[in-house]
Structure formats: structure tokens, C-alpha cells
Design a protein around this motif. Structure first.
Motif, PDB file in Angstrom:
ATOM      1  N   SER A   4       0.806  -1.223   0.000  1.00  0.00           N
ATOM      2  CA  SER A   4       0.000   0.000   0.000  1.00  0.00           C
ATOM      3  C   SER A   4       0.839   1.273   0.000  1.00  0.00           C
ATOM      4  O   SER A   4       0.381   2.307  -0.433  1.00  0.00           O
ATOM      5  N   GLY A   5       2.063   1.214   0.469  1.00  0.00           N
ATOM      6  CA  GLY A   5       2.943   2.380   0.473  1.00  0.00           C
ATOM      7  C   GLY A   5       4.109   2.170  -0.474  1.00  0.00           C
ATOM      8  O   GLY A   5       3.992   1.520  -1.501  1.00  0.00           O
ATOM      9  N   SER A   6       5.231   2.706  -0.078  1.00  0.00           N
ATOM     10  CA  SER A   6       6.442   2.586  -0.879  1.00  0.00           C
ATOM     11  C   SER A   6       7.088   1.220  -0.673  1.00  0.00           C
ATOM     12  O   SER A   6       7.066   0.662   0.422  1.00  0.00           O
ATOM     13  N   SER A  10       8.733  -1.179   2.886  1.00  0.00           N
ATOM     14  CA  SER A  10       8.037  -2.442   3.137  1.00  0.00           C
ATOM     15  C   SER A  10       9.037  -3.588   3.278  1.00  0.00           C
ATOM     16  O   SER A  10      10.208  -3.450   2.922  1.00  0.00           O
ATOM     17  N   PRO A  11       8.568  -4.727   3.757  1.00  0.00           N
ATOM     18  CA  PRO A  11       9.442  -5.909   3.830  1.00  0.00           C
ATOM     19  C   PRO A  11       9.901  -6.386   2.447  1.00  0.00           C
ATOM     20  O   PRO A  11      10.882  -7.117   2.347  1.00  0.00           O
ATOM     21  N   LEU A  12       9.233  -5.963   1.403  1.00  0.00           N
ATOM     22  CA  LEU A  12       9.590  -6.383   0.050  1.00  0.00           C
ATOM     23  C   LEU A  12      10.987  -5.901  -0.344  1.00  0.00           C
ATOM     24  O   LEU A  12      11.659  -6.545  -1.154  1.00  0.00           O
ATOM     25  N   ILE A  13      11.454  -4.816   0.252  1.00  0.00           N
ATOM     26  CA  ILE A  13      12.797  -4.322  -0.069  1.00  0.00           C
ATOM     27  C   ILE A  13      13.846  -5.360   0.317  1.00  0.00           C
ATOM     28  O   ILE A  13      14.845  -5.538  -0.382  1.00  0.00           O
ATOM     29  N   GLY A  14      13.601  -6.073   1.397  1.00  0.00           N
ATOM     30  CA  GLY A  14      14.509  -7.147   1.811  1.00  0.00           C
ATOM     31  C   GLY A  14      14.531  -8.277   0.798  1.00  0.00           C
ATOM     32  O   GLY A  14      15.593  -8.831   0.493  1.00  0.00           O
ATOM     33  N   TYR A  15      13.350  -8.616   0.271  1.00  0.00           N
ATOM     34  CA  TYR A  15      13.280  -9.656  -0.764  1.00  0.00           C
ATOM     35  C   TYR A  15      14.054  -9.225  -2.005  1.00  0.00           C
ATOM     36  O   TYR A  15      14.814 -10.013  -2.569  1.00  0.00           O
ATOM     37  N   LEU A  77      16.285  -1.519 -10.040  1.00  0.00           N
ATOM     38  CA  LEU A  77      15.340  -2.581  -9.688  1.00  0.00           C
ATOM     39  C   LEU A  77      14.293  -2.070  -8.708  1.00  0.00           C
ATOM     40  O   LEU A  77      13.097  -2.347  -8.867  1.00  0.00           O
ATOM     41  N   VAL A  78      14.708  -1.296  -7.731  1.00  0.00           N
ATOM     42  CA  VAL A  78      13.765  -0.726  -6.762  1.00  0.00           C
ATOM     43  C   VAL A  78      12.823   0.260  -7.454  1.00  0.00           C
ATOM     44  O   VAL A  78      11.609   0.243  -7.221  1.00  0.00           O
ATOM     45  N   ALA A  79      13.354   1.111  -8.317  1.00  0.00           N
ATOM     46  CA  ALA A  79      12.514   2.081  -9.038  1.00  0.00           C
ATOM     47  C   ALA A  79      11.489   1.361  -9.911  1.00  0.00           C
ATOM     48  O   ALA A  79      10.318   1.761  -9.963  1.00  0.00           O
ATOM     49  N   PHE A  80      11.900   0.287 -10.580  1.00  0.00           N
ATOM     50  CA  PHE A  80      10.969  -0.486 -11.399  1.00  0.00           C
ATOM     51  C   PHE A  80       9.917  -1.157 -10.519  1.00  0.00           C
ATOM     52  O   PHE A  80       8.743  -1.215 -10.889  1.00  0.00           O
ATOM     53  N   SER A  81      10.319  -1.622  -9.356  1.00  0.00           N
ATOM     54  CA  SER A  81       9.373  -2.232  -8.410  1.00  0.00           C
ATOM     55  C   SER A  81       8.357  -1.209  -7.927  1.00  0.00           C
ATOM     56  O   SER A  81       7.170  -1.525  -7.775  1.00  0.00           O
ATOM     57  N   GLU A  82       8.807   0.013  -7.683  1.00  0.00           N
ATOM     58  CA  GLU A  82       7.882   1.091  -7.289  1.00  0.00           C
ATOM     59  C   GLU A  82       6.882   1.365  -8.418  1.00  0.00           C
ATOM     60  O   GLU A  82       5.686   1.534  -8.170  1.00  0.00           O
ATOM     61  N   CYS A  84       5.894  -0.774 -10.738  1.00  0.00           N
ATOM     62  CA  CYS A  84       4.965  -1.917 -10.787  1.00  0.00           C
ATOM     63  C   CYS A  84       3.967  -1.874  -9.633  1.00  0.00           C
ATOM     64  O   CYS A  84       2.785  -2.158  -9.817  1.00  0.00           O
ATOM     65  N   ASN A  85       4.436  -1.513  -8.456  1.00  0.00           N
ATOM     66  CA  ASN A  85       3.557  -1.429  -7.294  1.00  0.00           C
ATOM     67  C   ASN A  85       2.472  -0.373  -7.507  1.00  0.00           C
ATOM     68  O   ASN A  85       1.294  -0.602  -7.210  1.00  0.00           O
ATOM     69  N   GLU A  86       2.878   0.771  -8.029  1.00  0.00           N
ATOM     70  CA  GLU A  86       1.905   1.837  -8.299  1.00  0.00           C
ATOM     71  C   GLU A  86       0.871   1.384  -9.328  1.00  0.00           C
ATOM     72  O   GLU A  86      -0.333   1.585  -9.155  1.00  0.00           O
TER      73      GLU A  86
END
Length: 162
Positions: A4-6, A10-15, A77-82, A84-86
Motif C-alpha cells: 500500500s505504500g512505498s 516495506s518488507p519487500l525491499i529485503g526480498y 530494480l527498486v525504481a521499477f518495483s515502485e 509496478c507497485n503503483e
């Protein structure tokens, strides 16, 4: 990846960090030193189970490689994940993969249709399939022509398969 946030909060950053590190470790000393993934390494990344991604799709790879240098950093990778999350929050999970691929195609098309856009895209594809390899030139015969190894040509062939 329906956070729901960034992603960074979130715990996803660890993954993402664990997965990036796993592929870097398999990539050898050059990948470890530079902390960058090349095409074959990017394709080894395992997206979270609830987020199907096609890491063989040219336009998706274009979006993932934000600085267009032919390799992917953890920050990209993090920017692309953000991204995709959005989009997952906006579109929902139904046909998510197709919708993200379509968005990436539109973004790539906007670049290609510009003046010199095709050249920018072609240069990026060459860097992508070269995977960090430097190509020789024949200075005496054709100083401006770069040559590719057969491995790079095969990588290009595999990338362009439907």
C-alpha cells in the motif's frame, strides 16, 4: 507486490535485496565489483509469486534499465518495483502483466518515434546484448564500425524470439 505504500518502506525491499544479491553472487567477480546485472542475470531474477513479470520482454527491459546503459543496478530494480507497485494499485491484479507490458511498449514507442529515437534504441539493444563485453574495431578498414562476438549475436537472437 501489492504494497500500500512505498516498496522501500516495506518488507519487500529485503526480498529485492536478497534476490539481487543472489544473482550478483552467481554472476562472478565482475558482477560483484560493479553491483550490476546484465541481461542473462536479469532474466534469472525471480519476481515475487504474486507479481508475474516477463523479463524477456524488450520494452519491459527498457523500462527496467532506466539509465539505458545495458545493465541493471539495485536502485533501478527498486525504481521499477515502485513503478509496478503503483500500477498494481491502479490496475489491480487482473491482466496486470499484459497492462504493464503495454505501458512499457508505449513508453518505448514514445522514445523511438523521436528524432534519433531509433538510434538511441539500437544503441541500447547493442549494450544490452553485449553484457559488458567491449567490441573491437578495425581501425584501418572501418574505424567507426564496431563488431560483436558470436555470443552477443546469439543473445540478440534469443532476445528477439517471440
Amino acid at each position: 507486490m501489492g504494497v500500500s505504500g512505498s516498496i522501500a518502506d516495506s518488507p519487500l525491499i529485503g526480498y529485492l535485496q536478497t534476490e539481487f544479491s543472489r544473482v550478483v553472487e552467481k554472476g562472478g567477480s565482475t558482477a560483484k565489483q560493479r553491483q550490476r546485472l546484465h541481461l542473462h542475470q536479469v532474466q534469472q531474477l525471480q519476481p515475487p509469486q504474486d507479481l508475474p513479470l516477463d523479463l524477456r520482454h524488450v520494452a519491459t527491459l527498457w523500462k527496467l534499465d532506466a539509465d539505458r546503459d545495458g545493465c541493471v543496478t539495485f536502485q533501478e530494480l527498486v525504481a521499477f518495483s515502485e513503478f509496478c507497485n503503483e500500477k498494481r494499485r491502479v490496475f489491480g491484479s487482473l491482466d496486470f502483466l499484459d497492462k504493464v507490458k503495454a505501458l512499457c511498449v508505449v513508453e518505448l514507442w514514445e522514445v523511438i518515434q523521436r528524432e534519433r529515437g531509433e538510434e538511441v534504441f539500437a544503441d541500447w539493444v547493442i549494450q544490452l546484448v553485449a553484457q559488458g563485453e567491449h567490441f573491437p574495431t578495425l581501425v584501418a578498414a572501418s574505424p567507426s564500425v564496431r563488431f560483436m562476438s558470436r555470443d552477443s549475436v546469439m543473445t540478440l537472437y534469443e532476445l528477439l524470439q517471440p
